[in-house]
Design an enzyme around this catalytic site. Structure first.
Site, PDB file in Angstrom:
ATOM      1  N   CYS A  64     101.277 -27.162  59.972  1.00 30.06           N
ATOM      2  CA  CYS A  64     101.886 -28.390  60.562  1.00 30.06           C
ATOM      3  C   CYS A  64     101.581 -29.842  59.668  1.00 30.06           C
ATOM      4  O   CYS A  64     102.454 -30.481  59.626  1.00 30.06           O
ATOM      5  CB  CYS A  64     101.284 -28.626  61.921  1.00 30.06           C
ATOM      6  SG  CYS A  64      99.692 -28.573  62.100  1.00 30.06           S
ATOM      7  N   GLU A  78     111.177 -30.340  59.475  1.00 33.70           N
ATOM      8  CA  GLU A  78     109.973 -29.424  58.977  1.00 33.70           C
ATOM      9  C   GLU A  78     110.573 -28.097  58.569  1.00 33.70           C
ATOM     10  O   GLU A  78     111.297 -27.302  59.326  1.00 33.70           O
ATOM     11  CB  GLU A  78     108.957 -29.482  60.333  1.00 33.70           C
ATOM     12  CG  GLU A  78     107.730 -28.489  60.053  1.00 33.70           C
ATOM     13  CD  GLU A  78     106.786 -28.470  60.946  1.00 33.70           C
ATOM     14  OE1 GLU A  78     107.464 -28.580  62.221  1.00 33.70           O
ATOM     15  OE2 GLU A  78     105.496 -28.784  61.050  1.00 33.70           O
ATOM     16  N   GLU A 126      99.718 -30.709  69.764  1.00 38.34           N
ATOM     17  CA  GLU A 126      99.549 -30.805  68.343  1.00 38.34           C
ATOM     18  C   GLU A 126     101.117 -29.957  67.795  1.00 38.34           C
ATOM     19  O   GLU A 126     101.143 -28.905  67.789  1.00 38.34           O
ATOM     20  CB  GLU A 126      98.668 -29.933  67.886  1.00 38.34           C
ATOM     21  CG  GLU A 126      97.395 -30.410  68.338  1.00 38.34           C
ATOM     22  CD  GLU A 126      96.861 -31.766  67.654  1.00 38.34           C
ATOM     23  OE1 GLU A 126      97.323 -32.287  67.077  1.00 38.34           O
ATOM     24  OE2 GLU A 126      95.721 -32.020  68.171  1.00 38.34           O
ATOM     25  N   LYS A 175      97.046 -18.098  75.525  1.00 33.03           N
ATOM     26  CA  LYS A 175      98.002 -17.072  75.089  1.00 33.03           C
ATOM     27  C   LYS A 175      98.270 -17.275  73.338  1.00 33.03           C
ATOM     28  O   LYS A 175      98.751 -18.310  72.905  1.00 33.03           O
ATOM     29  CB  LYS A 175      99.395 -17.262  75.440  1.00 33.03           C
ATOM     30  CG  LYS A 175     100.463 -16.223  75.176  1.00 33.03           C
ATOM     31  CD  LYS A 175     101.883 -16.703  75.553  1.00 33.03           C
ATOM     32  CE  LYS A 175     102.333 -17.389  74.533  1.00 33.03           C
ATOM     33  NZ  LYS A 175     102.929 -16.474  73.343  1.00 33.03           N
TER      34      LYS A 175
END
Lengths: 481, 288, 303
Positions: free
Chosen positions: A296, A393, A262, A188
């Site tokens: 990331c 983040e 991840e 997906k």
């Protein structure tokens, strides 16, 4: 004697879109066929540069996911587990080659759909995606060499959920090792960036891969949740936020499902006074502004040794002035559009917090396009370790700068984070490099470079940045038992 | 005149010391006939906290020891265990082993320790890699210990199980907080005495006894624990997995004590990939 | 004239990572220069050329022809700039000056026992003085690479400073001969020495040694100029020489100057190309950009 010149600016150099082929409406790719979603619902994929509609994309519901998983399971039992590993590898090689042939079209679509600069899509995303498939194709018939004495076996159906920052590249990172190890796939893509995954489905179809071996279902978070929860899915591979990663872990607790996650990061990029400074500045720029900071492993926490901080910040500000910000399709664009209005809001929220906290804020002095989702490259200087900006983040072009005095201090501060995805170290001294690279708690450490990726190089984090590795020999292990 | 036997007090093992549980509680370990064999510390969540704190401090220095040195220390454990094997045979017999089975068990445990002692300075050679990337960079991946591992031993635990689960964790440079089997705690504590005389630095292995039902939770929710080793058949597995989500602890399951192998070590290893530029790759020499 | 600095004032040069430099250069090369930017850039390149002849077989006839070309690059096409300067040996300065002087084109003379620089300081000073007295507007000296590689940085520094003194009002370009310095760290160190010793320009190469003006080398030197500017507020010029023979490479050099130093350097007071065959390729590109028709070298004069 001096020649009269008005300022020399780069003229527009916009990549053409005449050669790309996009359907008006995309169904789901299940069992080797394009099918209309049982949900009967479609959503629009838009260009973050000008908010223009690009294509209608199907929104898969639970029944659609079920059909895809069942197709994948049948393909696993009836076909994929029966053909020889060498033949398996040849299919993957074939997909890699077809992708290479259509690389330019894929690059343009990626840029349109995600907002990333065409230069990056063309020179980084698409070539790396092709290379990833090419790399893993060759592993298919050599698994015994990767894991001697371990008699490894595939897991079955892999459910794979990928993010919007590197849409096609992440699809390749997921599909390549899964197929090479003999698993079948339900993938997906992220809802804002489905198009290159759907183009990949067309390529997979063209490659003649047996029906059901790869199924691509588009949709939102609930589509992903249905994949994770499906009892016939034996492996979940997810790249995305730490929050969603934790939800996935909770969903699969108590089951036999294996997972690779991840997740997020807040990676430290550390500059010592004996570093090659101008290259370090480039490393800082690539570390935080690559792909608008939607990375990331972005080097979002800069640590500069105090005695060179002024110099490095001066150089950094100067370098930022030559970044070209604007239309992602312009070949000279360095920083394109933020992927979505939601993400832009998130980033702006952090910038507001930073301003309120009172750290010195620097933004490039440039005009942004009137339309679309744009954010100026931003520095926050003299940020404290305890600032929200240095902890959370942001996933955008926002860099926090902290200074340090000693090696021990910077190691402590760099490791003082729930994340542990990546780190950068800049110094000319070999023994210092190895001291740091061994003490930094991070899955990838770049010494005198940053944000480098390669199919042969394992990628993945420590701590809350997730577990499992993608890429390289070690990336195979996640798809075998 | 018959001599009065001196009975052993079984205490817990934290930081190379043998304290009693801070809670002061105890339970009676019994054999299969229900005969009490000893009073055992019923550790509390505070004991878990103390053990984790000390294990965290011990982990860094243990990781920084040379792999060869860790191998020597593990081998030393085997040596000491060999020398005290009769004590373990007796203890196992208290826990219903036949003499033959008890002897076999101790011998197998010693051999297993030797097996993992040998792995200490080799596993990273086998599981690391130099990765041929396409750019001008040298790139390599090596293992690093995941850090602090919580180990919940299965209830069927015996000496061999303990050794089989524990050794791969510490061979790889991790520190460990171990919850002994509630039913068979004796050998765990006596094994702590072996560890303590084998040059294993204090705090690298910490052994708690008590009710697993009480101790799994503080251990698996503890935010400073990096990974958990749990028996696949543990009734608490799902709860532990859920509790582990909060800081994404790696939860690893072993199937049985019969397993030995590289994967038991690498399960508790992270993989770190390092990049560095290389000048003049591709045969270019003196040209810029 | 007093020396502005001595060798002890030299800051320690930052190290240079070659792979990082190559990556940065690749980014400059990926800039796409189109349409009006291309035309403006190409004309700028023409105006920055030091049209050069530096051969043992140079004659007054050869120099005369080159000087004519310098002022008449392609008369068939209107509104072209002339080159910035002609660059010749000291013996040809007088002649060159007499031809190009009226066109506002400078005469640059190599000196200091060009290209090897293997002569005593008195000879180098006399060489330079001769060129200056003959009317050279600019002096292109070479550094003593042997001394540099031997670690005698003070010698190199003092020699440049001494030459600078006899230059008077002529601008001094200091040639590092980067092809002999072998590492970018050395290029950076030599740049810093030259700049602090008084160079008005730093220049990559004599054109006699390969590799010459690679973008990696030029980038490293531009960074030295940038750092000096940031420290002192003083501008120093840059001249890559040798190996820049086509328009595309020249434009990429301009991209590099723009992004590293900025707009202030994008003129022939602060940036030059030392080249003999670049001009014609640039002319062909200008005509192609204007007409859309690919050009042939048969239609562009060789001098």
């Amino acid at each position: 004697m001096s020649t009269e010149n008005k300022n020399w600016e780069y003229a527009d150099a916009v990549e053409g879109t005449g050669h790309i082929k996009l359907k008006e409406k995309y169904g789901l790719y299940i069992n080797g066929e394009w099918v209309a979603p049982r949900s009967k619902t479609y959503f629009s994929s838009t260009n973050p540069h000008d908010e223009a509609h690009l294509a209608e994309v199907a929104q898969a519901n639970k029944q659609d996911v079920d059909a895809a998983v069942i197709a994948a399971e049948r393909a696993y039992h009836d076909v994929w587990s029966k053909i020889t590993p060498a033949e398996r590898g040849k299919y993957i090689f074939r997909i890699a080659r077809l992708m290479q042939e259509q690389a330019k079209e894929l690059a343009v679509i990626e840029s349109l759909d995600s907002g990333k600069p065409i230069r990056e899509a063309r020179d980084i995303d698409i070539p790396l995606a092709c290379n990833h498939l090419f790399y893993y194709a060759g592993w298919a018939d050599k698994l015994d060499y990767a894991f001697p004495n371990q008699k490894k076996e595939p897991l079955g159906v892999a459910g794979q959920i990928i993010p919007w920052n590197f849409p096609l590249l992440m699809a390749a990172w997921k599909i390549a090792p899964a197929l090479a190890t003999g698993n079948t796939v339900v993938l997906k893509p992220a809802e804002t960036t489905s198009l290159t995954a759907l183009k990949l489905a067309e390529i997979i179809d063209e490659a003649g891969l047996p029906p059901g071996v790869v199924n691509i279902v588009t949709g939102f978070g609930d589509t992903g949740a249905a994949i994770v929860a499906h009892p016939k899915v034996s492996k979940v591979a997810f790249t995305g936020s730490t929050a969603v990663g934790k939800l996935i872990q909770k969903t699969i607790a108590g089951t036999d499902k294996k997972a690779t996650l991840e997740l997020g990061g807040k990676s430290a990029n550390i500059i010592f006074d004996d570093a090659p400074l101008d290259q370090a500045v480039e490393g800082i720029i690539n570390g935080i502004f690559f792909n608008q900071g939607h990375v990331c492993c972005a080097g979002s926490r800069l640590f500069v040794q105090e005695n060179i901080a002024d110099k490095v910040i001066r150089k950094l500000k100067h370098r930022m002035q030559s970044l070209q910000i604007g239309n992602p399709l312009d070949k000279n664009t360095d920083i394109g559009a933020i992927n979505s209005s939601e993400q832009l809001k998130t980033i702006n929220k952090y910038i507001d917090i930073g301003r309120k906290e009172g750290s010195e804020c620097f933004q490039v002095d440039c005009a942004l396009p009137n339309k679309g989702y744009y954010c100026k490259p931003t520095l926050f200087i003299n940020v404290a370790q305890s600032s929200v900006l240095a902890q959370e983040e942001i996933f955008g072009p926002v860099l926090t700068i902290q200074t340090f005095r000693t090696i021990d201090e910077v190691i402590q501060k760099a490791n003082n984070s729930p994340y542990g995805l990546a780190a950068g170290v800049w110094t000319d001294k070999g023994s210092k490099i190895f001291n740091l690279t061994s003490k930094l708690k991070a899955g990838v450490v770049w010494a005198n470079t940053y944000n480098k990726f390669d199919p042969a190089s394992p990628f993945g984090g420590y701590k809350e940045s997730g577990f499992g590795r993608e890429g390289g020999l070690h990336g195979l292990g996640a798809y075998l038992k | 005149m018959s001599r009065l036997e001196v009975l052993k007090t079984y205490k817990i093992f934290i930081g190379g010391k043998f304290p009693r549980t801070e809670s002061g509680r105890y339970y009676k370990a019994v054999n299969s006939k229900g005969v009490p064999v000893a009073n055992i510390c019923l550790s509390s969540r505070k004991d878990v906290r103390n053990a984790v704190q000390i294990a965290r401090k011990a982990q860094g220095p243990w990781q920084e020891r040379s792999a060869f040195n860790r191998g020597q220390i593990l081998y030393r454990i085997a040596e000491i265990l060999e020398g005290r094997s009769s004590q373990f045979v007796e203890e196992l017999m208290l826990q219903d082993y036949s003499k033959i089975n008890a002897t076999k068990e101790v011998e197998a445990a010693i051999d297993r320790i030797v097996y993992y002692a040998g792995w200490c300075d080799k596993f990273n050679q086998v599981s690391s890699s130099v990765n041929p990337v396409s750019s001008s960079h040298f790139n390599f991946s090596t293992n690093e210990p995941v850090g602090l591992v919580g180990l919940l031993l299965p209830e069927s635990s015996s000496l061999l199980t303990l050794v089989s689960y524990l050794m791969p964790i510490i061979a790889g440079g991790n520190s460990c907080v171990l919850i002994a089997s509630e039913r068979f705690p004796l050998t765990a504590i006596t094994f702590a005495e072996v560890l303590n005389t084998s040059d294993v630095p204090g705090g690298v292995v910490n052994i708690l006894t008590g009710a697993v039902a009480e101790l799994w939770s503080p251990l698996s929710t503890h935010m400073d624990v990096n990974a958990l080793s749990v028996d696949l058949k543990s009734p608490y597995l799902k709860d532990i997995q859920l509790a582990a989500v909060e800081n994404l602890k790696r939860v690893m399951c072993m199937h049985s004590a019969d397993e030995q192998g590289l994967v038991n070590i690498t399960d508790f290893q992270e993989l770190k990939t390092t990049w560095h530029p290389i000048e003049n790759i591709g045969g270019a020499s003196n040209s810029y | 004239m007093l020396k502005a600095y001595n060798i002890n004032d030299l800051p320690s040069s930052p190290s240079v990572d070659k792979v990082g430099v190559e990556e940065r250069v690749a980014r400059f090369q990926s800039r796409s220069i189109k349409n009006q930017a291309k035309m403006q850039g190409l004309k700028m390149v023409l105006s920055m050329i030091d049209l050069t002849t530096l051969e043992g077989k140079d004659t007054p006839g050869k120099v005369r022809q080159m000087c004519f070309k310098a002022a008449h690059l392609h008369d068939a096409y209107p509104n072209l700039p002339s080159v910035a300067a002609v660059c010749v040996y000291p013996s040809m300065v007088n002649l060159a000056k007499s031809i190009v002087g009226v066109h506002g084109i400078n005469v640059a003379s190599v000196s200091t026992a060009f290209p090897s620089g293997q002569a005593p300081l008195e000879v180098k000073l006399a060489d330079t003085k001769f060129a200056v007295e003959n009317g050279a507007d600019e002096i292109d000296m070479v550094i003593s690479r042997g001394k540099f590689l031997g670690g005698e940085y003070a010698f190199v520094f003092d020699e440049i400073a001494a030459i600078k003194e006899v230059c008077g009002r002529s601008r001094l370009k200091v040639i590092l001969e980067t092809g002999e310095l072998t590492t970018l760290d050395n290029v950076r160190k030599a740049s810093d020495i030259a700049i602090y010793a008084g160079a008005d320009f730093i220049k990559t190469s004599t054109g006699k040694i390969q590799p010459a003006a690679t973008m990696q080398v030029t980038y490293t030197m531009l960074q030295a100029i940038r750092d000096y500017y940031d420290e002192t507020g003083k501008m120093v010029g840059m001249k890559p020489a040798g190996g820049i023979s086509n328009a595309k490479l020249a434009l990429h050099n301009l991209v590099m100057v723009k992004e590293v130093l900025g707009q202030e350097w994008l003129n022939n007071e602060w940036f030059r190309f030392g080249a003999s065959s670049l001009a014609n390729d640039v002319l062909m590109q200008i005509l192609k950009t204007d007409s859309g028709v690919y050009q042939s070298s048969n239609y562009f004069t060789l001098d």
